[in-house]
Enzyme design. Structure first.
Site, short mmCIF file in Angstrom:
data_model
loop_
_atom_site.label_atom_id
_atom_site.label_comp_id
_atom_site.label_asym_id
_atom_site.label_seq_id
_atom_site.Cartn_x
_atom_site.Cartn_y
_atom_site.Cartn_z
N ARG A 116 1.90 0.90 -7.41
CA ARG A 116 0.49 1.74 -7.63
C ARG A 116 0.58 2.49 -6.31
O ARG A 116 0.63 2.61 -6.00
CB ARG A 116 0.66 0.43 -6.80
N HIS A 160 -9.58 5.01 -2.70
CA HIS A 160 -8.49 4.95 -1.47
C HIS A 160 -8.76 5.83 -0.22
O HIS A 160 -8.20 6.28 -0.04
CB HIS A 160 -6.83 4.62 -1.54
N GLU A 206 -9.44 -1.73 -0.12
CA GLU A 206 -9.85 -2.54 1.49
C GLU A 206 -11.01 -2.26 1.59
O GLU A 206 -11.55 -1.15 2.69
CB GLU A 206 -8.97 -2.02 2.31
N ASN A 334 -4.11 -7.64 -0.15
CA ASN A 334 -3.61 -6.89 0.79
C ASN A 334 -3.35 -7.70 2.26
O ASN A 334 -4.11 -7.51 2.93
CB ASN A 334 -3.74 -5.84 1.54
N TYR A 336 -0.93 -8.15 5.14
CA TYR A 336 -0.36 -8.25 5.96
C TYR A 336 0.41 -8.74 7.47
O TYR A 336 1.03 -9.31 8.05
CB TYR A 336 -0.54 -6.28 6.76
N GLU A 395 -0.44 -5.53 -1.77
CA GLU A 395 0.30 -4.85 -0.45
C GLU A 395 0.67 -5.83 0.34
O GLU A 395 -0.24 -6.56 0.61
CB GLU A 395 -0.70 -3.92 -0.09
C1 NOJ Z 1 -3.71 -0.62 4.30
C2 NOJ Z 1 -3.57 0.87 3.55
O1 NOJ Z 1 -5.25 0.02 2.24
C3 NOJ Z 1 -3.13 1.13 3.23
O2 NOJ Z 1 -3.48 2.76 3.29
C4 NOJ Z 1 -2.22 1.44 4.81
O3 NOJ Z 1 -1.47 2.82 4.94
C5 NOJ Z 1 -1.47 0.33 4.99
N1 NOJ Z 1 -2.88 -0.54 5.19
C6 NOJ Z 1 -1.07 0.00 6.16
O4 NOJ Z 1 -1.77 -0.08 7.38
#
Ligand code: NOJ
Length: 490
Positions: A116, A160, A206, A334, A336, A395
């Site tokens: 991606r 992005h 995002e 995404n 995290y 992500e």
């Molecule tokens: C989400 C973002 O899409 C990406 O650009 C960023 O580097 C990562 N999070 C890590 O923070």
């Protein structure tokens, strides 16, 4: 590259060999391990599960002045003193614009079959709209050819965060629906020319981050702090851009091209796994995502969202809502950190977000709280709330200190710990039928981490930004193994 991570190597490193405690036997002939392997079946992912890595244009490409590229809001923003923690910018970054062949080789070495990446809007339309710059698009032609030659399926993101500065200057960027229309034109232009090779397109990356951070809190480019009413209107232009782009792609791309958003869903986790907390987490997922993912997937703002916004609610037409709610082929999430732990509540609206204790653990990035269960719950809840059939984890990953060890290797055990736990939870999700079809590890290699500059390293390859040398970390070996076996565990 990681053949050096042999048993002998570890034994030496830890001093075990001196004690006569060399690491456990690993070959089937060694008996004991073979029996253990037989006892514990590996936990496989579904057949055809897509394993990939992810990057974005501004974070890796460099070459910001080459081949007619226009300026983006991040070029401008990074130059304002004090905005980027280490005072850097991404003028050179990973020099991927010139080293893309080597970088495609890194993906190939992981065994990953998908990648991606994002297309820089200001390379393709230096002024945001109007005259295209064929030389800019050519870079992506070269990249695509290289990926396909290496058997890697491209997944392109159209936005992005690198908005053409010209659009910011001319119409106020996302404050104007002219930007939404310009985005759709750019999307259609790219889709027409690249969809012979790109079958999967993410529209916006995002939206919930770049809009709030860039136009609401002044943290990201372009650094504005708009009052809530104007912010909600800009938010509306962003989701409108998504819907218009979906339509433009459908109109211009080859049949079979698939499209969807890549969103940082406000990720909810039930406080614990009881039916009433799970139900509360479903309600919260819908309300807390109403301004972005919700309206994209439902074609309407929830009553709760409009009530809460009150006088500050965005102005919109029924026709716009229809466009925004255009059908997607997939949804990228995404994931995290757990953003909210949700408990059932007797009070309206039936759920409550619990406060985080200061002692809650986090990774090397302070915002990156560790809660592996989020990658199980967020897709499960989203699939239920919006009836989604195809989800990609667009992500997931973590930063780590990533210092070179005395032997020239990078033992990023914290990243391995993180990935191992998150992937175990993801496997739990797929085995229960949550429709996650693929996973893109963020990131292929260390890169420009926005306001943190080059200090936060997210790659499974370490990059020396002086020499541009790439070195595989321990996590690269870990991920290669997961990809190879399509599973985690032994
Ligand atoms: C989400 C973002 O899409 C990406 O650009 C960023 O580097 C990562 N999070 C890590 O923070």
């Amino acid at each position: 590259m990681f053949s050096r991570f042999s048993r002998r190597h570890f034994a030496k490193l830890t001093g075990l060999s001196a004690l006569g405690l060399a690491a456990a036997p690993a070959s089937p002939a060694d008996g004991g391990v073979e029996r253990a392997t037989e006892r514990h079946a590996p936990s496989p992912f579904p057949e055809g599960f897509v394993w990939g890595t992810a990057t974005s244009a501004y974070q890796i490409e460099g070459a910001v002045h080459e081949d007619g590229r226009g300026r983006s809001i991040w070029d401008t923003f990074a130059r304002i003193p004090g905005r980027i923690e280490d005072g850097s910018n991404a003028d050179h970054a990973n020099d991927h614009y010139h080293r893309y062949k080597e970088d495609v080789g890194l993906i190939r070495d992981l065994g990953a079959k998908a990648y991606r990446f994002s297309i820089a809007w200001p390379r393709v339309f230096p002024q945001g709209s109007g005259a295209p710059n064929p030389k800019g698009l050519d870079f992506y032609n070269r990249l695509l050819d290289e990926l396909l030659t290496n058997g890697i399926e491209p997944y392109a993101t159209l936005y992005h965060w690198d908005l053409p500065q010209a659009l910011q200057d001319r119409v106020g960027g996302w404050q104007s629906s002219d930007t939404s229309k310009a985005f759709a034109d750019y999307a259609g232009y790219v889709a027409e020319r690249l969809s012979d090779r790109v079958k999967n397109i993410f529209t916006l990356n995002e939206a919930g981050r770049f809009l709030d951070f860039g136009y609401g809190w002044g943290i990201d480019a372009p650094g504005l702090k708009l009052p809530l009413g104007e912010l909600n209107q800009a938010r509306h232009h962003v989701v409108l851009a998504h819907g218009l782009a979906v339509q433009a792609i459908r109109a211009k791309a080859r049949a079979g091209t698939r499209v969807g958003p890549a969103e940082n869903i406000a990720a909810c986790v039930p406080a614990f796994d009881t039916p009433e907390h799970v139900r509360a987490a479903e309600l919260a997922t819908r309300e807390l995502n109403a301004g972005f993912l919700g309206v994209m997937l439902e074609g309407r703002y929830t009553d709760g969202f409009l009530e809460y916004a009150g006088m500050d609610a965005p102005k919109f037409t029924a026709e716009e809502l229809k466009v925004i709610g255009s059908k997607n082929d997939f949804v990228g999430l995404n994931i995290y950190a757990p953003q909210f732990y949700i408990a059932a509540s007797d009070k309206k609206p039936g759920w409550a977000a619990l406060p985080f204790p200061a002692s809650f653990p986090h990774m090397n990035s302070e915002w990156l709280r560790v809660g592996p269960e989020v990658i199980y719950w967020a897709p499960r809840l989203a699939a239920k709330v919006w009836n989604i059939e195809t989800i990609y984890i667009s992500e997931n990953g973590t930063s780590s200190e990533d210092k070179l060890g005395p032997d020239g290797q990078i033992y990023d055990l914290d990243r391995v710990m993180y990935l191992r736990n998150y992937l175990t939870q993801l496997q739990r999700a797929t085995s229960e039928g949550v429709p996650v079809r693929g996973y893109f590890l963020w990131s292929l290699m260390d890169n420009f981490e926005w306001i943190f500059g080059f200090e936060k390293r997210f790659g499974v390859y370490r990059v020396d930004f002086e020499t541009q040398q790439r070195v595989a970390k321990l996590s690269a070996a870990f991920y290669r193994d997961v990809v190879k076996r399509n599973g985690i565990g032994v």
